[in-house]
Design an enzyme around this catalytic site. Structure first.
Site, mmCIF file in Angstrom:
data_model
loop_
_atom_site.group_PDB
_atom_site.id
_atom_site.type_symbol
_atom_site.label_atom_id
_atom_site.label_comp_id
_atom_site.label_asym_id
_atom_site.label_seq_id
_atom_site.Cartn_x
_atom_site.Cartn_y
_atom_site.Cartn_z
ATOM 1 N N ASN A 171 51.274 56.741 78.583
ATOM 2 C CA ASN A 171 50.780 56.454 77.329
ATOM 3 C C ASN A 171 51.054 55.052 76.908
ATOM 4 O OD1 ASN A 171 48.751 58.682 76.742
ATOM 5 N ND2 ASN A 171 50.045 60.028 76.656
ATOM 6 N N GLY A 177 52.261 49.550 70.404
ATOM 7 C CA GLY A 177 52.766 48.555 70.862
ATOM 8 C C GLY A 177 53.582 48.319 69.411
ATOM 9 N N ARG A 416 50.279 60.384 59.387
ATOM 10 C CA ARG A 416 48.621 61.015 60.072
ATOM 11 C C ARG A 416 48.308 62.453 60.349
ATOM 12 N NH1 ARG A 416 51.062 57.816 65.576
ATOM 13 N NH2 ARG A 416 50.849 56.085 65.045
ATOM 14 N N HIS A 521 49.027 62.882 70.373
ATOM 15 C CA HIS A 521 50.751 62.707 71.214
ATOM 16 C C HIS A 521 51.351 64.420 70.689
ATOM 17 C CE1 HIS A 521 54.674 61.387 70.942
ATOM 18 N NE2 HIS A 521 55.001 62.170 71.020
ATOM 19 N N GLU A 550 57.725 61.046 76.081
ATOM 20 C CA GLU A 550 56.461 62.720 75.146
ATOM 21 C C GLU A 550 56.831 64.144 75.879
ATOM 22 O OE1 GLU A 550 53.197 61.315 75.136
ATOM 23 O OE2 GLU A 550 52.297 62.926 73.781
HETATM 24 P P1 ADP Z 1 56.997 58.220 77.801
HETATM 25 O O1 ADP Z 1 55.770 57.333 76.475
HETATM 26 O O2 ADP Z 1 57.308 59.568 77.790
HETATM 27 O O3 ADP Z 1 56.859 57.532 78.926
HETATM 28 P P2 ADP Z 1 54.511 58.208 79.678
HETATM 29 O O4 ADP Z 1 53.192 58.723 79.156
HETATM 30 O O5 ADP Z 1 54.290 56.536 79.352
HETATM 31 O O6 ADP Z 1 55.287 58.967 78.945
HETATM 32 O O7 ADP Z 1 54.289 58.165 80.910
HETATM 33 C C1 ADP Z 1 55.047 58.987 81.650
HETATM 34 C C2 ADP Z 1 54.167 58.788 83.255
HETATM 35 O O8 ADP Z 1 55.058 59.911 83.497
HETATM 36 C C3 ADP Z 1 52.729 58.481 82.938
HETATM 37 O O9 ADP Z 1 52.581 57.885 83.402
HETATM 38 C C4 ADP Z 1 52.047 60.020 83.932
HETATM 39 O O10 ADP Z 1 51.287 59.570 85.540
HETATM 40 C C5 ADP Z 1 53.605 60.203 84.944
HETATM 41 N N1 ADP Z 1 53.275 61.514 85.383
HETATM 42 C C6 ADP Z 1 53.277 62.861 84.515
HETATM 43 N N2 ADP Z 1 53.154 63.292 85.366
HETATM 44 C C7 ADP Z 1 53.674 63.184 87.048
HETATM 45 C C8 ADP Z 1 54.649 63.819 88.514
HETATM 46 N N3 ADP Z 1 54.006 65.030 88.145
HETATM 47 N N4 ADP Z 1 54.420 63.367 88.665
HETATM 48 C C9 ADP Z 1 54.664 62.046 88.850
HETATM 49 N N5 ADP Z 1 54.477 61.227 87.559
HETATM 50 C C10 ADP Z 1 54.118 61.639 86.409
#
Ligand code: ADP
Length: 584
Positions: A171, A177, A416, A521, A550
């Site tokens: 995300n 950004g 929000r 979120h 998150e």
């Molecule tokens: P944050 O902002 O907390 O870093 P993001 O959504 O940017 O959260 O990143 C979380 C990442 O974790 C995503 O790229 C998602 O695809 C990855 N993810 C979620 N579940 C798994 C999983 N079971 N194994 C590997 N990656 C995962």
């Protein structure tokens, strides 16, 4: 954008494989193909000699930076090196993958090549059992996971990052950004008064006084240091500072690169250095945390080839797998704020991988969760996709929100939760974000011209013309502008209590983008302490286990401040990396 993206035949060794899909009486020459992608028309040129593909080049496209690179690389490399076009769509960049494949097929068809044969599956893979070891294993390659990985690497540890999608970023890369930080040089230059204390107060009160004060303190007090650290990795910020939607105060800083790409770009460049000691496994999904003797010692995972991986962590495992905004069943099960509205009818800004399994896997080994009922919506979702992309917007100071009748209905500077609650009361739960050209608008998802050409955004030289385009009574919309500009001049009070004003909205052309509520979120998640250590259901620390971003809960209460998510993820991502290395 005109961008040369080239795949060149690696050498004579590969010539034999080329013949597989290509040499069916093809011609010689440079052949052009095109297709419509996410941002517009994409054009390629294929250099073909007697049916053999020598080289394919993208000569023009308008795809979104960071999203097109991987599909372009995969499709062009498969076509040039393997004579094959049977490439999986890159999740999150589906339209770009389909467009590049279609454009390449178009060019090769023009060259007389049988592209139907190139669509057949490639050879079968026998799944393997793979064992790997590193000091730190990170689950999730988004903003929090990569901040943790880079930090651990800088402290001398080896790191494996597991990312289930085909690209890094989660995300984070598609986030707006904007990032809340107090006490910056940019704020000082603009004379904006701010402090960690004020940031704390806004975060705590904005979250319904429900966030964990200790965690909020950590976030606001480490934000500036985090910004300096990001800059040391090469990240750059614009000079402007204002209030992101729902941020309540002008402390939202905008990266130079669009959306959240600036963060991921900085981390990726660090990872790409030969001595970074960070190994990224894409298309690799963690399925289980491994516990031995009461300590988390590793992760089990599978990849897209069906291999089974066991990753052992010498020092610690970091769970940074993000939230559950794309998991409708989880949204519906936990929601306490939106009266059962979070079903499939409501779209989401989230990437398809935001399915919450990081939370579920942690619960399976005893982790506690908090605030799971608090799901945040935004009032600016694309009506069809829910994305926050494909609109022209600015900081709150620069725009108004009007309903389908052309009337303002809310304090655009509110939280929000308030913005979305008010939007649900409007016709079709729809609103238009309207701004002028006085301050450079921020077009998300392509250049303003492209967004207008594809009908995502309306642009007009007069208010009457704009009203006609969006089916509003011109006199009502004009009246709204007049009232608003009187407020900017200090001649009128906002009936909804708006206090965030910039300049009058009056300089043509005017932009309007139609938007609806969208899931954004998930504030709830795993319970952590100030060192990002995971806490179990009995209130004890789970040794060797850390969580950030998150996937963790308890910071934002029942309403996260706009632009606090990116701050949260780099602050706690760094802390998780450090804690894991130090064995806190
Ligand atoms: P944050 O902002 O907390 O870093 P993001 O959504 O940017 O959260 O990143 C979380 C990442 O974790 C995503 O790229 C998602 O695809 C990855 N993810 C979620 N579940 C798994 C999983 N079971 N194994 C590997 N990656 C995962």
């Amino acid at each position: 954008m005109r961008k040369r993206f080239v795949g060149v035949l690696a050498g004579a060794v590969l010539a034999a494989s080329l013949i597989v899909g290509c040499a069916t009486g093809g011609r010689t020459g440079i052949f052009t193909g095109s297709a419509i992608g996410h941002g517009g028309t994409l054009v390629v040129e294929a250099d073909v000699r007697r049916g053999n593909i020598r080289n394919i080049e993208v000569v023009s496209h308008s795809e979104t930076p960071f999203f097109y690179e991987l599909p372009f690389k995969r499709v062009i490399s498969a076509a040039v090196n393997d004579g094959n076009l049977n490439v999986d769509n890159v999740a999150g960049a589906t339209m770009s993958t389909m467009a590049i494949r279609a454009a390449v097929a178009d060019a090769l068809t023009a060259a007389g090549i049988n592209t139907g044969a190139m669509m057949l599956p490639r050879q079968h893979h026998t799944p393997q059992n793979i064992q790997m070891t590193a000091d730190i294993v990170v689950v999730g390659g988004g903003g929090a996971g990569l901040a943790a990985a880079v930090t651990a690497s800088q402290m001398g540890s080896s790191v494996i990052v597991l990312e289930k999608m085909s690209m890094l970023g989660g995300n984070t890369i598609i986030a707006g950004g904007q990032t809340n930080i107090s006490g910056t040089e940019q704020q000082r230059r603009l004379g904006i008064a701010d402090s960690p204390d004020l940031h704390f107060q806004h975060t705590f009160e904005g979250g319904g006084n429900r966030g964990n004060p200790e965690l909020i303190r950590v976030m606001v007090e480490n934000a500036l240091d985090g910004k300096n650290w990001l800059e040391s990795l090469g990240m750059e910020w614009q000079d402007t500072v204002g209030s992101a939607l729902g941020a309540l105060h002008p402390r939202s800083h905008t990266p130079v690169l669009a959306l959240g790409t600036g963060f991921i770009d900085a981390y990726q460049r660090f990872i790409a250095q030969p001595d970074s000691n960070i190994q990224v496994l894409l298309d690799t999904r963690a399925t289980e945390f491994v516990m031995q003797g009461g300590r988390v010692t590793g992760v089990r995972a599978t990849n897209r080839l069906g291999d089974n991986l066991t990753l052992t962590a010498n020092r610690g495992v970091i769970n940074a797998a993000g939230g559950f905004g794309s998991n409708v069943a989880m949204r519906m099960r936990y929601d306490e704020l939106w009266d059962g509205r979070l079903d499939h009818a409501i779209p989401t800004t989230n990437h398809p991988g935001a399915t919450g399994e990081g939370i579920l896997m942690a619960q399976a080994i005893g982790a506690a969760v908090v605030d799971m009922g608090y799901v945040q919506l935004l009032p600016i979702g694309h009506p069809a996709t829910g994305s926050i992309s494909h609109l022209v917007i600015g900081l709150v100071e620069q725009y108004i929100q009007v309903n389908e009748q052309g009337r303002r209905f809310v304090n655009e500077g509110a939280g929000r939760d308030e913005l979305v609650a008010a939007l649900f009361q409007q016709t079709n739960s729809a609103n238009y974000i309207i701004m002028d050209s006085r301050v450079a608008p921020i077009p998300l998802g392509g250049a303003a011209d492209t967004l207008v050409a594809y009908g995502h955004v309306h642009r007009a030289n007069t208010i009457a013309e704009l009203a006609a385009m969006i089916n509003m009574e011109p006199s009502i919309l004009q009246g709204t502008f007049n009232e608003f500009n009187a407020m900017v001049d200090g001649d009128a009070q906002c009936p909804f209590g708006r206090i965030l004003f910039g300049e009058r909205i009056e300089v043509a052309p005017f932009f309007a983008t139609r938007r609806v509520p969208t899931v954004h979120h998930t504030m709830g998640g795993i319970v952590i302490d100030r060192y990002a250590r995971v806490i179990d259901v009995n209130g004890n620390i789970i040794p060797g286990f850390y969580a950030a971003g998150e996937v963790a809960g308890g910071i934002h209460g029942n309403n996260r401040l706009g632009a606090n998510a990116l701050t949260d993820i780099f602050v706690f991502g760094r802390i998780a990396g450090e804690s894991a290395v130090l064995g806190r």
